[in-house]
Design an enzyme around this catalytic site. Sequence first.
Site: not given
Length: 182
Positions: A8, A128, A139
């Site tokens: 994305k 991250r 997630r």
Amino acid sequence: MGPPGAGKGTQAIKVSARLGIPQISTGDILREAMKNGSELGKKARSFIDSGELVPDEVVTGIISNRINNEDAAGGFLLDGFPRTVEQADALNVMLDSSGLSIDHVINLEVPDDTVRERLLKRAEIENRSDDTKEVITKRLENYHQQTQPLVEYYKAKEKLLAIDGNGSLDEVNLRINSALGV
Ligand code: ADP
């Protein structure tokens, strides 16, 4: 829209550059806030690091401020928002009150196995804090439970552009551009 690791963010940067409109990413705004140690960052960290969604009212507040910025007057591309039906409803209210509406919702379709692989690879490169095996699983679970219903939501509103997110970044980008007709 799309699961974590669908690409994305990368595609949003390319599309917004092509259209000459800002890319507004809730993930980027939240990570920046965590880096700065602001109140928002402190509030968001525990959710993000455990793979949970940040509460709706927090992200909705961020978006409502951000889309009123001058640079968004000619349109904007939302990346990572909305992620729940409540957020989508709140977005409709915000847009309605400004006389605006959604043109398109781009849904990047990538199977779970592929995104899991991509996220684990990204973990080695980007460091991250939410790209660990356990958090990735959480997630993905939350994506299917909380975000995937939005696919039907926007399909029903005839806004959805389904894009095959498999393949190289350039291949996927060409598919998006052609679906948008730009
Ligand atoms: P990814 O889609 O790869 O998980 P993002 O950068 O879009 O990456 O989001 C990272 C994290 O930020 C999410 O797991 C979530 O905790 C938080 N977040 C981002 N956008 C939202 C949102 N719209 N609603 C709730 N939480 C969000």
